[in-house]
Scaffold this motif. Structure first.
Motif, PDB file in Angstrom:
ATOM      1  N   GLU A  90       0.835  -1.215   0.000  1.00 56.41           N
ATOM      2  CA  GLU A  90       0.000   0.000   0.000  1.00 56.41           C
ATOM      3  C   GLU A  90       0.862   1.255   0.000  1.00 56.41           C
ATOM      4  OE1 GLU A  90      -3.184   0.295  -0.420  1.00 56.41           O
ATOM      5  OE2 GLU A  90      -3.420  -1.886  -0.577  1.00 56.41           O
ATOM      6  N   LEU A  91       1.968   1.227   0.765  1.00 55.01           N
ATOM      7  CA  LEU A  91       2.849   2.383   0.790  1.00 55.01           C
ATOM      8  C   LEU A  91       3.497   2.608  -0.575  1.00 55.01           C
ATOM      9  CD1 LEU A  91       4.239   4.626   2.393  1.00 55.01           C
ATOM     10  CD2 LEU A  91       6.004   2.964   3.038  1.00 55.01           C
ATOM     11  N   ALA A  92       4.018   1.527  -1.146  1.00 54.34           N
ATOM     12  CA  ALA A  92       4.625   1.642  -2.477  1.00 54.34           C
ATOM     13  C   ALA A  92       3.575   2.054  -3.509  1.00 54.34           C
ATOM     14  CB  ALA A  92       5.271   0.315  -2.879  1.00 54.34           C
ATOM     15  N   GLY A  93       2.356   1.504  -3.363  1.00 57.72           N
ATOM     16  CA  GLY A  93       1.274   1.841  -4.287  1.00 57.72           C
ATOM     17  C   GLY A  93       0.892   3.302  -4.215  1.00 57.72           C
ATOM     18  N   ALA A  94       0.912   3.850  -2.981  1.00 56.52           N
ATOM     19  CA  ALA A  94       0.574   5.270  -2.812  1.00 56.52           C
ATOM     20  C   ALA A  94       1.598   6.156  -3.514  1.00 56.52           C
ATOM     21  CB  ALA A  94       0.494   5.621  -1.333  1.00 56.52           C
ATOM     22  N   VAL A  95       2.893   5.781  -3.385  1.00 57.00           N
ATOM     23  CA  VAL A  95       3.949   6.559  -4.041  1.00 57.00           C
ATOM     24  C   VAL A  95       3.828   6.461  -5.556  1.00 57.00           C
ATOM     25  CG1 VAL A  95       6.445   6.777  -4.380  1.00 57.00           C
ATOM     26  CG2 VAL A  95       5.521   6.308  -2.094  1.00 57.00           C
ATOM     27  N   VAL A  96       3.634   5.230  -6.053  1.00 58.33           N
ATOM     28  CA  VAL A  96       3.503   5.022  -7.497  1.00 58.33           C
ATOM     29  C   VAL A  96       2.285   5.757  -8.040  1.00 58.33           C
ATOM     30  CG1 VAL A  96       3.020   3.301  -9.285  1.00 58.33           C
ATOM     31  CG2 VAL A  96       4.749   2.841  -7.544  1.00 58.33           C
ATOM     32  N   THR A  97       1.163   5.652  -7.336  1.00 61.42           N
ATOM     33  CA  THR A  97      -0.071   6.313  -7.788  1.00 61.42           C
ATOM     34  C   THR A  97       0.090   7.827  -7.817  1.00 61.42           C
ATOM     35  OG1 THR A  97      -1.424   4.521  -6.897  1.00 61.42           O
ATOM     36  CG2 THR A  97      -2.521   6.622  -7.315  1.00 61.42           C
ATOM     37  N   PHE A  98       0.776   8.372  -6.798  1.00 60.71           N
ATOM     38  CA  PHE A  98       0.991   9.824  -6.759  1.00 60.71           C
ATOM     39  C   PHE A  98       1.728  10.298  -8.006  1.00 60.71           C
ATOM     40  CE2 PHE A  98       4.033  13.224  -5.915  1.00 60.71           C
ATOM     41  CZ  PHE A  98       3.175  14.270  -5.573  1.00 60.71           C
ATOM     42  N   PHE A  99       2.865   9.650  -8.300  1.00 63.71           N
ATOM     43  CA  PHE A  99       3.647  10.087  -9.447  1.00 63.71           C
ATOM     44  C   PHE A  99       2.943   9.771 -10.767  1.00 63.71           C
ATOM     45  CE2 PHE A  99       7.048  10.020  -6.254  1.00 63.71           C
ATOM     46  CZ  PHE A  99       7.611  11.268  -6.494  1.00 63.71           C
ATOM     47  N   GLN A 100       2.239   8.649 -10.789  1.00 63.53           N
ATOM     48  CA  GLN A 100       1.492   8.309 -12.000  1.00 63.53           C
ATOM     49  C   GLN A 100       0.444   9.373 -12.307  1.00 63.53           C
ATOM     50  OE1 GLN A 100      -1.219   5.102 -11.586  1.00 63.53           O
ATOM     51  NE2 GLN A 100      -1.327   4.660 -13.768  1.00 63.53           N
ATOM     52  N   ARG A 101      -0.309   9.768 -11.294  1.00 62.01           N
ATOM     53  CA  ARG A 101      -1.343  10.788 -11.492  1.00 62.01           C
ATOM     54  C   ARG A 101      -0.734  12.164 -11.743  1.00 62.01           C
ATOM     55  NH1 ARG A 101      -6.445   9.400 -10.715  1.00 62.01           N
ATOM     56  NH2 ARG A 101      -6.884   7.338  -9.847  1.00 62.01           N
ATOM     57  N   TYR A 102       0.359  12.457 -11.071  1.00 65.52           N
ATOM     58  CA  TYR A 102       0.998  13.763 -11.268  1.00 65.52           C
ATOM     59  C   TYR A 102       1.491  13.914 -12.705  1.00 65.52           C
ATOM     60  CZ  TYR A 102       4.532  17.394 -11.272  1.00 65.52           C
ATOM     61  OH  TYR A 102       5.275  18.490 -11.600  1.00 65.52           O
ATOM     62  N   TYR A 103       2.235  12.905 -13.171  1.00 71.61           N
ATOM     63  CA  TYR A 103       2.767  13.013 -14.528  1.00 71.61           C
ATOM     64  C   TYR A 103       1.661  12.902 -15.571  1.00 71.61           C
ATOM     65  CZ  TYR A 103       7.520  12.843 -12.737  1.00 71.61           C
ATOM     66  OH  TYR A 103       8.692  13.150 -12.088  1.00 71.61           O
ATOM     67  N   GLY A 104       0.641  12.102 -15.277  1.00 72.23           N
ATOM     68  CA  GLY A 104      -0.498  12.038 -16.195  1.00 72.23           C
ATOM     69  C   GLY A 104      -1.232  13.367 -16.265  1.00 72.23           C
ATOM     70  N   GLU A 105      -1.438  13.999 -15.099  1.00 72.97           N
ATOM     71  CA  GLU A 105      -2.111  15.299 -15.073  1.00 72.97           C
ATOM     72  C   GLU A 105      -1.238  16.374 -15.720  1.00 72.97           C
ATOM     73  OE1 GLU A 105      -5.202  18.056 -14.087  1.00 72.97           O
ATOM     74  OE2 GLU A 105      -5.059  15.897 -14.411  1.00 72.97           O
ATOM     75  N   ARG A 106       0.060  16.266 -15.534  1.00 70.68           N
ATOM     76  CA  ARG A 106       0.961  17.222 -16.171  1.00 70.68           C
ATOM     77  C   ARG A 106       0.848  17.129 -17.689  1.00 70.68           C
ATOM     78  NH1 ARG A 106       7.383  18.178 -14.783  1.00 70.68           N
ATOM     79  NH2 ARG A 106       7.711  19.839 -16.308  1.00 70.68           N
ATOM     80  N   MET A 107       0.782  15.912 -18.179  1.00 71.09           N
ATOM     81  CA  MET A 107       0.619  15.732 -19.613  1.00 71.09           C
ATOM     82  C   MET A 107      -0.705  16.328 -20.085  1.00 71.09           C
ATOM     83  SD  MET A 107       0.485  12.239 -21.877  1.00 71.09           S
ATOM     84  CE  MET A 107       1.892  11.588 -21.012  1.00 71.09           C
ATOM     85  N   ARG A 108      -1.785  16.117 -19.317  1.00 70.65           N
ATOM     86  CA  ARG A 108      -3.095  16.646 -19.688  1.00 70.65           C
ATOM     87  C   ARG A 108      -3.054  18.168 -19.770  1.00 70.65           C
ATOM     88  NH1 ARG A 108      -7.321  19.220 -17.980  1.00 70.65           N
ATOM     89  NH2 ARG A 108      -6.352  19.627 -15.959  1.00 70.65           N
ATOM     90  N   ILE A 109      -2.423  18.808 -18.794  1.00 69.81           N
ATOM     91  CA  ILE A 109      -2.351  20.271 -18.765  1.00 69.81           C
ATOM     92  C   ILE A 109      -1.535  20.796 -19.947  1.00 69.81           C
ATOM     93  CG2 ILE A 109      -1.439  22.225 -17.467  1.00 69.81           C
ATOM     94  CD1 ILE A 109      -2.160  20.692 -14.901  1.00 69.81           C
ATOM     95  N   LEU A 110      -0.406  20.144 -20.241  1.00 68.40           N
ATOM     96  CA  LEU A 110       0.433  20.591 -21.348  1.00 68.40           C
ATOM     97  C   LEU A 110      -0.268  20.404 -22.687  1.00 68.40           C
ATOM     98  CD1 LEU A 110       3.899  19.209 -20.159  1.00 68.40           C
ATOM     99  CD2 LEU A 110       3.150  21.591 -20.189  1.00 68.40           C
ATOM    100  N   VAL A 111      -0.961  19.277 -22.843  1.00 63.88           N
ATOM    101  CA  VAL A 111      -1.704  19.035 -24.083  1.00 63.88           C
ATOM    102  C   VAL A 111      -2.836  20.047 -24.223  1.00 63.88           C
ATOM    103  CG1 VAL A 111      -3.250  17.412 -25.260  1.00 63.88           C
ATOM    104  CG2 VAL A 111      -1.111  16.599 -24.261  1.00 63.88           C
ATOM    105  N   SER A 112      -3.519  20.349 -23.117  1.00 65.79           N
ATOM    106  CA  SER A 112      -4.588  21.346 -23.141  1.00 65.79           C
ATOM    107  C   SER A 112      -4.049  22.703 -23.577  1.00 65.79           C
ATOM    108  CB  SER A 112      -5.222  21.451 -21.754  1.00 65.79           C
ATOM    109  OG  SER A 112      -6.216  22.447 -21.726  1.00 65.79           O
ATOM    110  N   ARG A 113      -2.876  23.060 -23.064  1.00 67.32           N
ATOM    111  CA  ARG A 113      -2.249  24.330 -23.463  1.00 67.32           C
ATOM    112  C   ARG A 113      -1.945  24.348 -24.954  1.00 67.32           C
ATOM    113  NH1 ARG A 113       3.837  24.884 -21.962  1.00 67.32           N
ATOM    114  NH2 ARG A 113       3.799  23.348 -23.656  1.00 67.32           N
ATOM    115  N   ASP A 114      -1.377  23.252 -25.460  1.00 73.79           N
ATOM    116  CA  ASP A 114      -1.009  23.183 -26.874  1.00 73.79           C
ATOM    117  C   ASP A 114      -2.241  23.226 -27.772  1.00 73.79           C
ATOM    118  OD1 ASP A 114       1.559  23.028 -25.992  1.00 73.79           O
ATOM    119  OD2 ASP A 114       1.814  20.887 -26.400  1.00 73.79           O
TER     120      ASP A 114
END
Length: 608
Positions: A90-114
């Protein structure tokens, strides 16, 4: 949007959507790689609970059946290991999920800007005819762009943060089920196609309704924009109820479409949930049967193992209800959005002719022009507008005067005939170069959200503050600006209509072009301001090509020559005196203007 473009984009499907959005995603390959890696890690960790439960149940079951009684020490060791593994997971999953969602959301924001930047660039490249087409009204375009960007950026989010992890987890769970028992794996595998078949039927049934909802959303946006722009007229005629009823009808139509679409959605979602539960029941029955018949490799722990793995297989089914709705919205909104990006026929074409000096000698020969909406504006128009002279276009409203200015500034191209500038076909001129050498003042000029200085400097971004001050003085607005609390830093939208008109004229003075188009430049000014502006314009006219459209006879008679238009045709031409002596439409307009000004009484008053 043209019918052809709409027809092409209406065929948008999932693959077409992904193909169109892929160019906006590929520049962020490193984010894709990170997200995919984290997705694989998260999918592997999602199977841990099933494996741990399988081993735990079998281990506990073995402890309860061993000879010599229950071994609490062994049980404690099992529970300790389980606790460490599950909490660590669960601890490892929380870390992985955080970065997965962060980088996924970052991609969404950058694509939205473009996407936003690309559509703005595209809109700015279109010729004026695009904005005059039915369906391309300001409110509808804004709705198409806003909802398109929102839905497309959500598609990126759904794919990399929702769909991809779920389906990766489902595939891994299915592989583990087959590895444990082929029969159980086949049962799980058979349920998935049934679910997606129902999903396909749902998409076919609901696509029309979703497109209808999108269309009414555009109508709502355009209707609200019309109300805001016309609020003075609405209130002056007491037509609030009429506008409210019109919006109510649109809203009722949209409500009916939404309710019908939702009803179908809930029916199909319920059917898909029922199929999922059938799969769970079949897994439980089959695994229980295999345990009871002592099938090799099957145990009580395997019952829980397969049930939990099937839960991972069916997780996309549970989540896909929402994701599916978002994807179908994206398909509809993508049609309108990419319809704008793919409207290649609407891009303004530019020539390459860029002379060192622009003289301003225009010749129109047999020009015919019809607006995109079908309104015939000009018929067989021929005229010569010499350089360094003042030419006035005279006629009743709707005669085609402003259309000629639009053609000379390359906002539109004639369907027939030719227009030359300094002997070169206007289509061959570099459009930006041409407009750099043209000053345009309209009857109603747009004032941008910004300060007075920023709005005046729009005529020449490289101008200094002193240049702006001089232009304001020439436009007879300087004294009024200095009386304002923030002077040139005052928001220009706070000015009156007449003051805004002078700001637009100041832009033209700042630009200082060799060719000037004046379309009722003093229409919204008072008499004193009109006289002041006239004096300033008279000063800048010297040595320039000037085309003026005005109902003010004081400005018309100053022209070197005039052309009189009637219903899109040139009916008279010559100097003001020559045309007046010939009689006809110009004389009628001139005499009517004099009578409307009560010129006789004015003259007698001035004599006193």
């Amino acid at each position: 949007m043209s019918t052809k473009t709409t027809s092409q984009e209406s065929k948008m499907n999932i693959w077409g959507l992904l193909r169109n959005i892929l160019p906006f995603v590929l520049p962020y390959r490193w984010l894709i790689f990170i997200t995919l890696s984290l997705t694989l890690a998260a999918s592997l960790m999602a199977q841990v609970n099933a494996v741990v439960l399988d081993r735990t149940v079998d281990a506990i079951n073995a402890l309860t059946q061993q000879e010599g009684g229950f071994d609490w020490g062994a049980a404690a060791r099992i529970l300790t290991v389980i606790t460490i593994v599950l909490l660590g997971k669960e601890l490892a999953g929380a870390v992985v999920t955080f970065f997965q969602r962060y980088y996924g959301e970052r991609m969404r924001i950058l694509v939205s800007r473009d996407l936003s930047l690309r559509v703005v660039d595209r809109i700015l490249s279109f010729r004026m005819a695009f904005f005059a087409q039915e369906g391309n009204e300001t409110g509808k375009l804004q709705s198409r762009i806003d909802r398109g960007i929102m839905s497309l950026s959500n598609t990126v989010n759904n794919f990399f943060i929702e769909i991809l992890p779920l389906f990766t987890s489902a595939v891994l769970a299915l592989v583990l089920m087959f590895a444990a028992n082929v029969y159980v794996g086949l049962v799980a595998l058979c349920i998935v196609p049934l679910y997606f078949w129902v999903t396909y039927i749902q998409a076919s049934r609901m696509k029309g309704g979703r497109r209808g909802i999108f269309g009414t959303h555009q109508q709502v946006s355009q209707g609200i924009l019309n109300i805001l722009e016309s609020i003075n007229v609405i209130k002056s005629f007491n037509r609030e109820q009429i506008e409210a009823d019109r919006q109510a009808n649109i809203q009722r139509n949209m409500t009916d479409l939404q309710l019908n679409t939702r009803k179908q959605s809930y029916f199909f979602n319920g059917l898909k949930s029922f199929l999922e539960q059938i799969g769970t029941v079949l897994i439980i029955i089959l695994t229980a049967y295999l345990v009871l018949t002592d099938y090799p490799g099957m145990s009580i722990g395997k019952i829980m193992y397969h049930v939990m793995l099937f839960a991972n297989v069916s997780a996309p089914i549970r989540q896909l209800h929402r994701i599916y709705d978002d994807m179908n919205d994206a398909l509809i909104y993508a049609e309108g959005f990419f319809g704008i990006l793919h409207a290649d026929g609407e891009v303004e074409r530019s020539g390459s002719h860029r002379p060192d000096k622009v003289k301003g000698d225009f010749v129109l020969s047999g020009v015919n022009f019809t607006y995109p909406g079908g309104t015939k504006a000009l018929t067989d128009v021929s005229m010569h507008i010499p350089s360094g002279k003042i030419t006035a276009l005279v006629g009743l409203s709707g005669a085609g005067k402003s259309t000629i200015v639009n053609l000379l500034d390359k906002f539109y191209h004639p369907q027939q005939g030719s227009i030359t500038l300094d002997g070169v076909e206007l289509r061959q001129w570099d459009t930006q170069w041409l407009r750099d050498n043209v000053g345009l003042v309209l009857q109603k000029n747009h004032i941008f959200d910004g300060t007075i200085e920023e709005n005046i400097r729009y005529g020449n971004p490289a101008a200094t503050h002193d240049d702006v001050v001089k232009a304001a003085q020439q436009a007879c607005i300087y004294d009024q600006i200095m009386e304002l609390p923030h002077q040139f830093d005052t928001q220009a939208l706070q000015l009156s209509g007449g003051q805004q008109q002078r700001i637009a004229i100041a832009r033209m003075f700042l630009k200082n072009p060799p060719i000037i188009f004046l379309d009722e430049p003093t229409a919204s000014l008072d008499a004193i301001a009109t006289e002041q502006i006239k004096a300033s314009i008279d000063a800048i006219k010297q040595g320039r090509t000037v085309i003026i459209i005005s109902h003010n006879i004081g400005q018309i008679i100053d022209a070197d020559q005039i052309y009189v238009l009637q219903q899109g045709r040139v009916v008279q031409g010559g100097t003001p005196d020559e045309v007046y002596r010939k009689g006809g439409l110009y004389k009628e307009i001139f005499d009517a203007s004099a009578r409307s000004m009560n010129i006789d009484k004015i003259a007698s008053t001035m004599e006193l």
